[in-house]
Motif scaffolding. Structure first.
Motif, mmCIF file in Angstrom:
data_model
loop_
_atom_site.group_PDB
_atom_site.id
_atom_site.type_symbol
_atom_site.label_atom_id
_atom_site.label_comp_id
_atom_site.label_asym_id
_atom_site.label_seq_id
_atom_site.Cartn_x
_atom_site.Cartn_y
_atom_site.Cartn_z
ATOM 1 N N LYS A 3 -8.405 -10.247 -0.016
ATOM 2 C CA LYS A 3 -8.407 -8.970 -0.730
ATOM 3 C C LYS A 3 -9.317 -7.942 -0.067
ATOM 4 O O LYS A 3 -9.310 -6.771 -0.449
ATOM 5 C CB LYS A 3 -8.837 -9.184 -2.180
ATOM 6 N N SER A 4 -10.085 -8.384 0.917
ATOM 7 C CA SER A 4 -10.945 -7.454 1.639
ATOM 8 C C SER A 4 -10.259 -6.857 2.867
ATOM 9 O O SER A 4 -10.903 -6.169 3.656
ATOM 10 C CB SER A 4 -12.245 -8.163 2.057
ATOM 11 N N ILE A 5 -8.973 -7.118 2.989
ATOM 12 C CA ILE A 5 -8.224 -6.587 4.121
ATOM 13 C C ILE A 5 -8.306 -5.064 4.117
ATOM 14 O O ILE A 5 -8.331 -4.418 3.066
ATOM 15 C CB ILE A 5 -6.763 -7.080 4.047
ATOM 16 N N LYS A 6 -8.386 -4.470 5.318
ATOM 17 C CA LYS A 6 -8.630 -3.028 5.421
ATOM 18 C C LYS A 6 -7.358 -2.191 5.365
ATOM 19 O O LYS A 6 -7.348 -1.097 4.795
ATOM 20 C CB LYS A 6 -9.375 -2.739 6.727
ATOM 21 N N SER A 7 -6.277 -2.698 5.975
ATOM 22 C CA SER A 7 -5.068 -1.873 6.025
ATOM 23 C C SER A 7 -3.818 -2.748 5.997
ATOM 24 O O SER A 7 -3.789 -3.836 6.585
ATOM 25 C CB SER A 7 -5.054 -1.006 7.282
ATOM 26 N N ILE A 8 -2.801 -2.262 5.283
ATOM 27 C CA ILE A 8 -1.539 -2.982 5.141
ATOM 28 C C ILE A 8 -0.388 -2.009 5.339
ATOM 29 O O ILE A 8 -0.404 -0.893 4.791
ATOM 30 C CB ILE A 8 -1.407 -3.632 3.754
ATOM 31 N N ALA A 9 0.597 -2.437 6.097
ATOM 32 C CA ALA A 9 1.850 -1.693 6.194
ATOM 33 C C ALA A 9 2.869 -2.376 5.293
ATOM 34 O O ALA A 9 3.180 -3.560 5.488
ATOM 35 C CB ALA A 9 2.345 -1.651 7.635
ATOM 36 N N VAL A 10 3.353 -1.669 4.270
ATOM 37 C CA VAL A 10 4.380 -2.187 3.382
ATOM 38 C C VAL A 10 5.696 -1.544 3.787
ATOM 39 O O VAL A 10 5.838 -0.320 3.711
ATOM 40 C CB VAL A 10 4.055 -1.889 1.911
ATOM 41 N N ILE A 11 6.626 -2.368 4.220
ATOM 42 C CA ILE A 11 7.816 -1.874 4.907
ATOM 43 C C ILE A 11 9.059 -2.515 4.295
ATOM 44 O O ILE A 11 9.011 -3.660 3.831
ATOM 45 C CB ILE A 11 7.740 -2.211 6.417
ATOM 46 N N GLY A 12 10.163 -1.793 4.324
ATOM 47 C CA GLY A 12 11.438 -2.409 3.964
ATOM 48 C C GLY A 12 12.163 -1.724 2.836
ATOM 49 O O GLY A 12 11.558 -1.096 1.964
#
Length: 787
Positions: free
Chosen positions: A446-455
């Motif tokens: 949950k500490s991830i900095k960036s996410i690409a949500v695609i589709g």
């Protein structure tokens, strides 16, 4: 002496005369009262006597009116909602169709003309009931029917996961809660029957309607059928939170020619009885379901809507069915386009004589054509009385003659409660199947900095909800994008649609790759389209069959480009049928099969992605590598196993013979060890119960659930038997390093087979018992000898 004062004179009489007069007056009063209240309106009499009395008072036109419970989506009712509402009032009154009495009820009215929610729906249903009771000669209440495939299909109803998502839970408790909630919401607004509860096995995943069903396995479907009926009907359908369970589509439609809806079911009597009838046996004969919808296809050359063997001999005779047989929408017309009847009038006579009780389409020969059929002797009045009797009996059982109305204010408090939303969330979580988790890439931090949500399905509400969802959705729907945003408040989240499920209207593949390149992880949400008014290009659901099972449009290209960036990639599938995704299975490190997870699906998926829920779902169907492998269900016959695994060929010449993912497969963030198999007794007679037990241990540091599956094979038999058949399963939850004992009971029902004479028997011999985590992942084996 007693003196009576009348208007004109006094009467003097003694006490004996007074008693006589009182008796005479009372007798006259009760006699007059009895004349005012017919037997059928007096609940002191039995239901059967009340039905007999009411039928004796009905005209042919009134009887034919009861046979019709039509759908409101058909254009004959009017061009708009207001016209249809007015027409339905006239139909309830018996003035809409000249020469036809008041209608028996309606099918899917609320979904089509009452978009305002429970308060509006309850008020209009009450208005119709008032018309039926106060403006008709016989005061017969209406029977209202709606779809309940995965929740009440009208605005305001809770939308649960659909079909394979429900099956993937392998949890009869959560399934029971789904359909109990559905019945409660339905009855609160004035709906009495819930249909399109698709209990038949999924035998060909190319068929779009398989989105509505639960599993490929007859035993599994039987367990679900019984659970659904008990949840919806309970022990008393007159209760304010219960309804009639309408099972579909009898006796089946999911193994049609070429995988096409309404295609003939070219199956043997053995296949009918071994594969298709067990769920009906469970749902009807054992659980007492009171509703059935006849299927579109012909079975062995006879359209079901004209088959007295299927609708009467098997259904009423063998399965002891006591409820109503409804037509499919336009189902009577199958007799015309199949060439059995030249006109719809002829077809309706054949259907009525075969045992079809109710038409859910506008006319279909059940209006004036049916009256003509009766008068011409093509349908006997006894046949009509038979169906009318069944209809009236259910109306009495539902208590509609005494309590036809609902509390409108109360109805608004029942639908879409916090409790029902929580059930939807839990069901969505349990229906998610973790197909791949290379190097334990999941759960994400949950500490991830960036996410690409695609589709295309990352933020598509309708595709997430599935088929048989209300036309007007009032509540907020949590998409995958919403769920991720709800979970992470500090991370940078970039959303790119990438492409459409079909077509080329959206071309953002390069933009998607760029977003993935700049993110710590890419979540790509792919799958199928459900047709709706904004999206006409359906790829799954009723009427949308496919020739292949591959991703449509440019979806494969999209995930390939995202994966090529080197950013860790996770694929989430939103779909209603198994998809052949061999490239993704080989290259993408993590895959979630979420199916159609319902209104809370986005939160459920995020819970799994980020570790707030440990996935426990397992596949209720087999996932093929290619449509050319079909049929690919796990319980195939030994000749296939011999040829593909041991014989000269050893495989297809152009393809690995094994499925992509087997029936019963599903990963967890925990690991489980099976040990200490015990079978008691090892030798038994044909009627003796056998206990099979084992220990299951969670060997990980994380709490998790495991679905323990028991399969059986009859080693030597008088007819060819499958290589294995599911005969038991249990879902257990284990704390870290906890061990639980799991026990199964095996008896004649689990060991029986259909012999050469099509008789169910238990043959003496040796049976192999296989217990494991999937149909292929067998952990423990043993033998039982039956004497």
């Amino acid at each position: 002496m007693i003196i009576f004062l009348t208007t004109n004179f006094y009467i003097i009489m003694n006490n004996n005369y007074l008693v006589l007069i009182i008796i005479m007056l009372c007798t006259g009063f009760f006699a007059a009262h009895a004349q005012q209240k017919p037997m059928y309106l007096d609940n002191r009499y039995s239901i059967e006597k009340r039905v007999d009395d009411l039928i004796s008072r009905m005209t042919i036109e009134e009887k034919v009116g009861q046979l019709n419970m039509p759908c409101l989506y058909q254009e004959e009712w009017g061009k708009n909602r207001e016209e249809k509402m007015e027409a339905s009032k006239k139909f309830a009154e018996g003035t809409f169709i000249p020469g036809i009495g008041p209608g028996g009820g309606f099918f899917t009215m609320a979904n089509n003309i009452l978009p305002g929610g429970p308060l509006q729906q309850a008020a209009f249903f009450n208005e119709l009931q008032k018309i039926a009771i106060e403006r008709t000669r016989l005061k017969i209440p209406l029977l209202q029917t709606e779809e309940g495939t995965h929740g009440l299909m009208c605005s305001g109803g809770t939308i649960f996961p659909e079909g394979p998502a429900i099956g993937s839970s392998w949890n009869m408790d959560i399934i029971g809660k789904i359909y109990s909630a559905t019945a409660k919401e339905a009855r609160a607004i004035g709906i009495h029957q819930l249909f399109t509860l698709v209990i038949e096995p999924i035998r060909d995943p190319r068929l779009g309607r398989n989105q509505e069903a639960y599993s490929e396995d007859p035993y599994f479907c039987s367990r679900i059928a019984k659970t659904i009926v008990h949840a919806i009907q309970g022990n008393d359908i007159s209760k304010s939170d219960k309804a009639i369970a309408g099972l579909c589509h009898y006796p089946g439609q999911s193994q049609p020619v070429s995988g096409l809806e309404r295609g003939d079911m070219e199956i043997s009597e053995r296949t009918l009885r071994e594969v298709f009838l067990p769920p009906w046996q469970s749902g009807i004969k054992e659980a007492g379901a009171l509703g059935v919808m006849a299927t579109y296809p012909s079975v062995d050359g006879i359209p079901t809507h004209s088959s007295s063997k299927i609708l009467e001999d098997i259904l009423r005779g063998e399965l002891n069915f006591k409820g109503l047989v409804l037509s499919e929408g336009g189902g009577v017309n199958t007799l015309v386009y199949s060439g059995l009847a030249e006109t719809i009038k002829e077809a309706s006579a054949m259907a009525a004589n075969a045992g079809l009780d109710v038409s859910v389409s506008f006319n279909q020969g059940y209006f004036n054509e049916m009256v003509e059929n009766i008068k011409e002797g093509k349908v006997s009045i006894e046949t009509i009385n038979r169906s009318v009797r069944r209809i009236l009996r259910l109306k009495f059982m539902l208590g509609l003659f005494e309590n036809p109305y609902v509390d409108e204010v109360h109805a608004a408090t029942i639908s879409h409660t916090a409790e029902h939303q929580e059930i939807a969330l839990k069901a969505a979580r349990e229906g998610i199947v973790l197909l791949k988790n290379q190097d334990n890439i999941l759960p994400l931090s949950k500490s991830i900095k960036s996410i690409a949500v695609i589709g295309p399905n990352a933020d598509d509400e309708k595709n997430q909800l599935g088929d048989y969802t209300s036309l007007t959705v009032l509540q907020d729907i949590v998409t995958v994008l919403d769920g991720i945003k709800n979970k992470l408040h500090d991370a940078k989240i970039e959303y790119v649609k990438g492409c459409n499920v079909t077509g080329n209207e959206v071309d953002q593949i390069d933009k998607s790759a760029e977003a993935a390149k700049n993110a710590d992880v890419a979540i790509v949400v792919l799958g199928e389209n459900n047709r709706h008014k904004e999206n006409k290009q359906g790829t799954v659901g009723e009427g949308f069959d496919v020739a292949t099972l591959e991703l449509t449009g440019r979806q494969k290209e999209l995930v390939e480009k995202v994966h090529a960036t080197g950013t860790p990639t996770i694929v989430v599938l939103i779909n209603g049928r198994p998809l052949a995704i061999p490239w993704i299975a080989e290259h993408v490190p993590a895959i979630l099969e979420a199916w159609n997870p319902g209104e809370k699906g986005g939160d459920a998926i995020a819970d799994v992605l980020f570790g707030d829920y440990n996935p426990s779902g397992k596949l209720p169907v087999t996932v093929p590598r290619h449509a050319g492998q079909l049929p690919v269900f796990y319980n195939y016959k030994p000749s296939k196993k011999y040829w593909l695994e041991e014989g000269w060929g050893n495989s297809y010449a152009d393809l690995d013979n094994k499925p992509l993912y087997e029936f019963g497969f599903g990963l967890s963030y925990s690991n489980f060890k099976y040990a200490n198999l015990k079978i008691e007794p090892l030798d038994a007679n044909v009627n003796e119960k056998i206990t099979v037990s084992l220990d299951v241990t969670n060997t990980s540091d994380r709490e998790g659930s495991e679905i323990v599956q028991l399969y059986i094979r009859d080693k030597i038999s008088s007819v060819v038997m499958p290589v294995k058949e599911l005969k038991g399963f249990q879902k257990i939850r284990l704390s870290p390093h906890e061990t639980q004992k799991v026990a199964f009971e095996i008896g004649p029902n689990e060991l029986q087979m259909l012999n050469k004479n099509l008789e169910w028997v238990v043959e003496p011999g040796t049976f192999m018992v296989m217990i494991g985590s999937s149909s292929e992942d067998t952990r423990l084996t043993g033998n039982i000898v039956i004497n």
